[in-house]
Structures are given as structure tokens and as C-alpha cells.
Scaffold this active site. Structure first.
Site, mmCIF file in Angstrom:
data_model
loop_
_atom_site.group_PDB
_atom_site.id
_atom_site.type_symbol
_atom_site.label_atom_id
_atom_site.label_comp_id
_atom_site.label_asym_id
_atom_site.label_seq_id
_atom_site.Cartn_x
_atom_site.Cartn_y
_atom_site.Cartn_z
ATOM 1 C CB CYS A 3 -0.970 -0.018 1.178
ATOM 2 S SG CYS A 3 -0.173 0.035 2.790
ATOM 3 C CB ILE A 4 0.510 4.708 1.191
ATOM 4 C CG1 ILE A 4 -0.696 5.005 0.305
ATOM 5 C CG2 ILE A 4 1.371 5.959 1.289
ATOM 6 C CD1 ILE A 4 -1.555 6.125 0.802
#
Length: 530
Positions: A473-474
Site C-alpha cells: 500500500c502507501i
């Protein structure tokens, strides 16, 4: 039971991760919309006369229109991004099938309503069903929930029928070609059910939204605290999406159009010259201004406290770690590199941090700050606060941030000293390493972003054979592994990881930071997995 629980964790983790692609575009488009709408407005042009020039006006109007792309087509983007993210192979076909499924569902809804003789001009009927133009078709606006449902159904169909064999006479329609076909068929049938169930479901969601709205400033308080508490297990994206894009976050009329979701209301208001309604200002309490007290003040104060509490000999070594964390937080709105420095050392301190984030939302709501957007960073403050004029009350943010900075600094400094917390730079001095350990620390090949050794990280995860699936993810690597016990947490931290979260015996997350995509790509080249 354990396998079911692990599979559920993996699904929820994967679902939350798929939100990041459209949300990243949304953040960029939000900045384009904010800058464009501000600098093309008559109010700003009166203060800066050179902006009245035709060229400037056209450029900034173009920016504002470009920024609307993510807002106008957000549901179909989610319908495509979810199967794209959940698919392990042939991702392009999955995304294409997501679009086909979304279009098929809305055409089926239109067929049902037309066959039933629904009057698309009757305001009562429009309100009952939630009728709107979706991709140019009169349908029911199911928003994010409909898009998520389509995405999940298509992802399941893609996994099931990707290798579907057909009789020789129909072989052309087999394999990957069958996925969009079956998606169209299944979602068309689902579309026939939508008009029967959506009015009741939408009423329930609206009731939840009204209940949160009646909680006043305590609604944003619990939202902000809940987002932080869910962050360690990666489920905060789902909570945030519900408030940003559905009636849970509020709904109301903006320039004559019914809009649902806090972020949707805010973006609609940016393109509307009329003054914001109460529904818009209330919904915006769930957006980025609530984070700014902590993101621009609190966590940088905590980082300074950790620096001052570190052993003097260790300060030069941890300075880069803390500075990069502060930059990621203040400029990028990414907090995990700092939060995971104390989450596992003192979970109770993280709980206090969650409460302070909630209080930041509460204070912003009480003071009527109206900045909005998604990230809570200095860019949001400048673009959606300063550039939009004093009506946003942007000038209060530095004051609140300064108070939170002082509060976090003294709280963290007291807690670290009082309880002897082993924050960075306070660890016990390590014994001298053997020649073998020193050789282990030597880079195995080309480093990613100048500091991450993908070969060594892969070995610390347990090697290629231990990885079942790998994604990101981020800020974190998200993995399903054969045996989480084989993941060497201490080694990963030594290799630059901020933290390691073992959700169960098979689901593991390694918090890397903003460079996680590059690290994931490098590991995937060494060990191709789903």
C-alpha cells in the site's frame, strides 16, 4: 476456522489496498481542482489583477476541469481498481471486466426502471430510488458501495473463470475472454435486484449518517480516533472511504445537485460559486483539517522529543530517520514512519496519540475550520486553506499545530524518560559484531532508494519459498506467507524497516515508508509471486 480467519484478513487487507489507486489520483486531482478553482475565481482576480488575463483564466479553468475527472467518474474507477488490485494475474483483463460489470449493472437498472414505467422526471421517484446519470445512463446512484460490490464480484469471477475451457465450437470465448462475458451476465442479473433493495439499504445508511451528524463535534472525534486505531492493521482505508464517499459522511444539495460523502461534497463546493451549506461544512469536519494539528505539529513534536531523549552518541545516526519521518508526515501526510517508532514499544502511548488525533478533529470542527481534502499536510493547508481565502480560517491551523507540537513534545519526553521507553537511539549498545555478521550487513547487490537491500530483505522474510502473495500500500509491504515465524523482525528493522506487523500465522506487513513501491518491485523481480 483459522484458515477462514486468515483468508478474511487477507481479503480485507487486499480490499483496503485496492482503494489506494483511485485515492492517489483523487489527491492529485483535488490539488488541481483547488488551485484551478481558486486562481480562476473573481475574488482572487480582484486581489491579483494580472490573473484577469485570458490566458491565465483559461489555464486555471482547465486545471479545475481536469481536477474534476476523479470526482465525476469515481465509482467506475473503484469498480475497475478493486479487481485490478485483487487479481494476482492478468490484471488488465480484471480491470476491463470491472468496467464491463459496472456498465452492465447500470444498464440493467435502467432496463428495470424503464420496464416498470418509472417517471425519470418525478422528484419523489428520483428521491425514492436515488436516480442519477451514471455514465450517461439513467440509473440508481449506488456510489462507492455499488462500485465496491461490482469490483468484488468481478474479482471473484476473474479468479474462478480466468482459465475457463469451452467446447471447441465456442473455444473463441474461453479463457480470459470469458471473464468480461460472465461479468456482464452476472452483473446484469445483480442490476435487476438493485431497485428492489437499494431504497431500504440507502435509508439505513442515511440513518447512520444522520446519527453521526447528530453527534456534533464528537462524530469527527470518534472518526479521527478510529482511523488511527485501525491503521496498525491496515483497515483504516475502509473506514475512511465510507465517510468520504457515502451518506455516512453526510449528504446535501450543492449547486442544485444531490451529493453524498464528505469528500464529494467538498469537491462539489469547490466548483460552486454559492456559499457552502450547513451540510457541506458539517461533512468537511471529517476531512483533512482535523489531521493538521497532529500532522503539522504533534508528530514533529514527538520526533523532536525522541531525538532529545536519544543517547548523544546515537543522535547523528537517528537524525536522518526522524527527519525523513517528519518530512513524510508534514509534506506527504504519511504518518506511519513516525507512529511505528513507538506503537510496539508503548501501545498505551499510541492510544493517547489516537485520542489526540480525535481531539484535533474536534477542535477544528468547533472552530469552524473549512479546509477539506484528504491528506492533512502542508500542501492541503496552502492549496485548500490559504489560497481559498480567510473564510477557511487557515490562520488558526498554525496556532493549533503549535499547541499540539508543545503537547506532544512534553508528553513524549516525559513518557520516554519516566518509563525508559526504547525509542530510536535509546537501545542497549549492541555487542561488537563478528566478521560473519558484518559480511551479512554488506549490500548483496544494488540498493533501492540508496538504503534498502532487496536481497537481504527477501532473506529476512524467509526467502522466496515462504511468500505466497506480495503487494504493497502507501507505506507497507503486505504479504501472505507460509509461516510468519520465519519472518525475522529484528533483521528487517536493521535493514531499514520501520516495523513489522504479524496479524496471524500467515499475514504479515512490513512497514517501509514512502519508498515501499520500489522495494516491493525489487523483491518481486527476485521472487515472482502473486
Amino acid at each position: 476456522m483459522k484458515k477462514t480467519k486468515a483468508a478474511l484478513w487477507e481479503f480485507l487487507q487486499g480490499l483496503g489496498k485496492t482503494f489506494m489507486l483511485p485515492v492517489a489520483l483523487l489527491a492529485f486531482c483535488g490539488i488541481m481542482l483547488g488551485v484551478g478553482s481558486s486562481l480562476s475565481s473573481e475574488r482572487v482576480a480582484e486581489q491579483l489583477p494580472f490573473l484577469k488575463g485570458e490566458v491565465f483564466h483559461l489555464v486555471f479553468t482547465w486545471m479545475a476541469n481536469t481536477g474534476l475527472v476523479a470526482f465525476k467518474f469515481l465509482p467506475v474507477m473503484f469498480a475497475m481498481a478493486i479487481p485490478l488490485g485483487l487479481a494476482r494475474e492478468d490484471k488488465g483483463v480484471a480491470a476491463f471486466s470491472g468496467f464491463v460489470g459496472f456498465a452492465s449493472l447500470n444498464l440493467a437498472v435502467n432496463f428495470f426502471l424503464t420496464a416498470k414505467g418509472v417517471d425519470f422526471e418525478d422528484e419523489k421517484v428520483i428521491a425514492h430510488y436515488g436516480i442519477a446519470d451514471v455514465l450517461g445512463v439513467k440509473s440508481i446512484d449506488t456510489g462507492l458501495l455499488g462500485a465496491v460490490a461490482v469490483g468484488i464480484v468481478v474479482a471473484v469471477l476473474h479468479r474462478r473463470f480466468r482459465t475457463q475451457r469451452m467446447p471447441d465450437a465456442l473455444a473463441f470465448f474461453g479463457g480470459l475472454r470469458f471473464v468480461p462475458i460472465v461479468s456482464a451476465l452476472v452483473l446484469s442479473l445483480v442490476g435487476l435486484l438493485i431497485p428492489l433493495v437499494w431504497p431500504a439499504l440507502n435509508s439505513g445508511i442515511t440513518a447512520v449518517g444522520r446519527g453521526i451528524g447528530h453527534a456534533g463535534v464528537f462524530g469527527p472525534f470518534f472518526f479521527g480516533m478510529g482511523e488511527v486505531l485501525l491503521r496498525p492493521i491496515g483497515l483504516h482505508h475502509i473506514l475512511v472511504a465510507m465517510f468520504r464517499f457515502t451518506d455516512v459522511g453526510g449528504s446535501g444539495m450543492v449547486c442544485g445537485e444531490q451529493v453524498s460523502g464528505a469528500l464529494n461534497l467538498f469537491y462539489s463546493q469547490l466548483g460552486c460559486k454559492a456559499a457552502p451549506t450547513g451540510e457541506v461544512t458539517t461533512a468537511t469536519h471529517f476531512l483533512s483539517q482535523g489531521k493538521m494539528a497532529v500532522y503539522l505539529g504533534g508528530l514533529p513534536g514527538a520526533a523532536l522529543a525522541m531525538y532529545h531523549c536519544a543517547n548523544k552518541k546515537m543522535r547523528p545516526e537517528i537524525k536522518a530517520l526522524l527527519v525523513s519521518g517528519v518530512v513524510a508526515c508534514v509534506v506527504g501526510g504519511i504518518t506511519e514512519p513516525l507512529e511505528f517508532l513507538f506503537l510496539f514499544i508503548a501501545p498505551w502511548l499510541y492510544l493517547i496519540h489516537a485520542v489526540l488525533v480525535g481531539l484535533g478533529f474536534l477542535v477544528a470542527a468547533v472552530l469552524g475550520i473549512f479546509i477539506g481534502n484528504t491528506d492533512g499536510n502542508v500542501i492541503d493547508w496552502l492549496v485548500f486553506g490559504v489560497l481559498q481565502g480567510t473564510t477557511t480560517k487557515w490562520y488558526l491551523v498554525p496556532v493549533i499545530a503549535a499547541i499540539w507540537f508543545a503537547g506532544y513534545y512534553f508528553l513524549f519526553r516525559w513518557a520516554i524518560v519516566r518509563f525508559d521507553l526504547k525509542t530510536p537511539g535509546r537501545e542497549e549498545p549492541a555487542a561488537e559484531e563478528s566478521a560473519e555478521e558484518s559480511a551479512e550487513d554488506a549490500p548483496s547487490g544494488e540498493l533501492v532508494a540508496g538504503k534498502y537491500d532487496p536481497v537481504a530483505i527477501l532473506a529476512a522474510i524467509g526467502g522466496h519459498a515462504n511468500i505466497t502473495s506480495l503487494d504493497n500500500c502507501i507505506t507497507r509491504l503486505r504479504m501472505t506467507v507460509e509461516d510468519a515465524a520465519l519472518v525475522d523482525e529484528a533483521r528487517l528493522k536493521k535493514l531499514g524497516a520501520v516495523g513489522v506487523v504479524k496479524l496471524d500465522a500467515h499475514n504479515v506487513q512490513v512497514i517501509i515508508g514512502p519508498q515501499v513501491q520500489s522495494v516491493k518491485d525489487a523483491i518481486a523481480k527476485l521472487a515472482p509471486v502473486g
